[in-house]
Write an enzyme that holds these catalytic residues in place. Sequence first.
Site, mmCIF file in Angstrom:
data_model
loop_
_atom_site.group_PDB
_atom_site.id
_atom_site.type_symbol
_atom_site.label_atom_id
_atom_site.label_comp_id
_atom_site.label_asym_id
_atom_site.label_seq_id
_atom_site.Cartn_x
_atom_site.Cartn_y
_atom_site.Cartn_z
ATOM 1 N N ALA A 70 0.833 -1.163 0.133
ATOM 2 C CA ALA A 70 0.098 -0.017 -0.087
ATOM 3 C C ALA A 70 0.802 1.374 0.141
ATOM 4 O O ALA A 70 0.462 2.188 -0.632
ATOM 5 C CB ALA A 70 -0.758 -0.014 1.340
ATOM 6 N N GLN A 112 0.609 -6.301 -3.837
ATOM 7 C CA GLN A 112 -0.473 -6.745 -2.958
ATOM 8 C C GLN A 112 -1.649 -5.795 -3.025
ATOM 9 O O GLN A 112 -2.753 -5.818 -2.434
ATOM 10 C CB GLN A 112 0.169 -6.577 -1.334
ATOM 11 C CG GLN A 112 1.216 -7.485 -0.998
ATOM 12 C CD GLN A 112 1.811 -7.371 0.367
ATOM 13 O OE1 GLN A 112 1.490 -7.714 1.208
ATOM 14 N NE2 GLN A 112 2.665 -6.380 0.356
ATOM 15 N N ASP A 124 -5.508 -1.542 -6.368
ATOM 16 C CA ASP A 124 -5.755 -0.118 -6.912
ATOM 17 C C ASP A 124 -5.518 0.010 -8.484
ATOM 18 O O ASP A 124 -5.975 1.163 -9.013
ATOM 19 C CB ASP A 124 -4.983 1.028 -6.261
ATOM 20 C CG ASP A 124 -3.525 0.788 -6.134
ATOM 21 O OD1 ASP A 124 -3.085 1.168 -5.062
ATOM 22 O OD2 ASP A 124 -3.156 0.281 -7.264
ATOM 23 N N HIS A 153 -3.535 -10.015 -4.752
ATOM 24 C CA HIS A 153 -5.109 -9.861 -3.850
ATOM 25 C C HIS A 153 -6.177 -9.281 -4.705
ATOM 26 O O HIS A 153 -7.110 -8.932 -4.360
ATOM 27 C CB HIS A 153 -5.037 -8.901 -2.789
ATOM 28 C CG HIS A 153 -3.866 -9.421 -1.463
ATOM 29 N ND1 HIS A 153 -3.213 -8.323 -0.624
ATOM 30 C CD2 HIS A 153 -3.454 -10.451 -1.090
ATOM 31 C CE1 HIS A 153 -2.359 -9.173 0.027
ATOM 32 N NE2 HIS A 153 -2.658 -10.441 -0.165
ATOM 33 N N CYS A 173 -19.211 -12.630 -10.076
ATOM 34 C CA CYS A 173 -20.500 -13.130 -9.575
ATOM 35 C C CYS A 173 -19.947 -14.332 -8.540
ATOM 36 O O CYS A 173 -19.376 -15.405 -9.380
ATOM 37 C CB CYS A 173 -21.568 -13.510 -10.734
ATOM 38 S SG CYS A 173 -22.995 -14.355 -9.975
ATOM 39 N N CYS A 195 -22.501 -17.500 -10.481
ATOM 40 C CA CYS A 195 -22.086 -18.027 -11.687
ATOM 41 C C CYS A 195 -20.612 -17.868 -11.995
ATOM 42 O O CYS A 195 -19.774 -18.235 -13.214
ATOM 43 C CB CYS A 195 -23.037 -17.475 -12.970
ATOM 44 S SG CYS A 195 -22.637 -15.786 -13.416
ATOM 45 N N CYS A 215 -25.762 -10.064 -10.385
ATOM 46 C CA CYS A 215 -25.335 -10.313 -11.751
ATOM 47 C C CYS A 215 -26.447 -10.216 -12.837
ATOM 48 O O CYS A 215 -27.529 -10.664 -12.541
ATOM 49 C CB CYS A 215 -24.867 -11.693 -11.658
ATOM 50 S SG CYS A 215 -24.279 -12.663 -13.123
#
Length: 247
Positions: free
Chosen positions: A23, A100, A103, A118, A126, A129, A147
């Site tokens: 971060a 990690q 953004d 991540h 979804c 599905c 969805c």
Amino acid sequence: MNIFQEAAQKIIDSHYCVAFTGAGISVESGVPPFRGRNGLWNKYDPQSFEIDYFIHNTAGAWEIIRDIFYDLFGQVLPNTAHYALAEMEQRGLLKAVITQNIDNLHKDAGSTEVYEFHGSLKQIVCLNCGQKVNVAQVDMNRLPPTCLTCGGLLKPNVVFFGEAIPEYAASKSVDASEKADCMILIGTTGTVVPANTLPSRAKAGGTTIIEINPNPSEYTNRITDIFIQDKATRAMEHIMEAIDELI
Ligand code: APR
């Protein structure tokens, strides 16, 4: 030789240099870190990002997710540290970025070999599905979003606490960490498993660890070879200047 020139020489001499970012590399783009002063976890309860909580408290969790990750994160732009890593890749000095961060700023800056350990906020998935859509296709004014294909529950395609790391990112990140003879750690406390094992895995293979962070981390006194105690943008600017002087 100053510390930036020392780091630059290691990068130039390397055959497989990778970056491992957290971060902190996005802080100067306006993205708050998770921990430390102004950390998100000081303001928000991380439970909103636990998969069980999300499934049982979807509307509430989506409200917080939208506030932080779409309203706040949504407007941010890459900074010179992101652009420096992209330039290093273009010049053949960097093979990959393991991040990690969710953004998308490395890709926005032009990096192409990016392993999003991540996941990424740019994608919504979804839970029923499995269809993935771009976040631009989701109406954030009607939460929780569902969805369009099956009516199932949608979730940002990021790794919530309690979820597995995406297989592609996991395997490519481990492979890159094992191949690396130089790894640049930028802006991470090194506290979150299993991401935080990657630098140690690299070190175990003899990798030179360069770390950029204004504060010491879990790595600094344990595996770091060159510790540049500075902000990401200033450190990367100096390293790029040193590379240009040395090449
Ligand atoms: N430049 C470089 N590093 C910085 C800067 C800056 N301008 N500002 C802060 N930092 C450093 C802090 O000193 C700290 O070491 O960035 C780090 C931010 O730490 P965290 O917020 O813990 O971020 P990170 O290590 O990436 O967290 C890992 O935790 O909650 C999870 O999934 C989340 O990916 C995240 C993971």
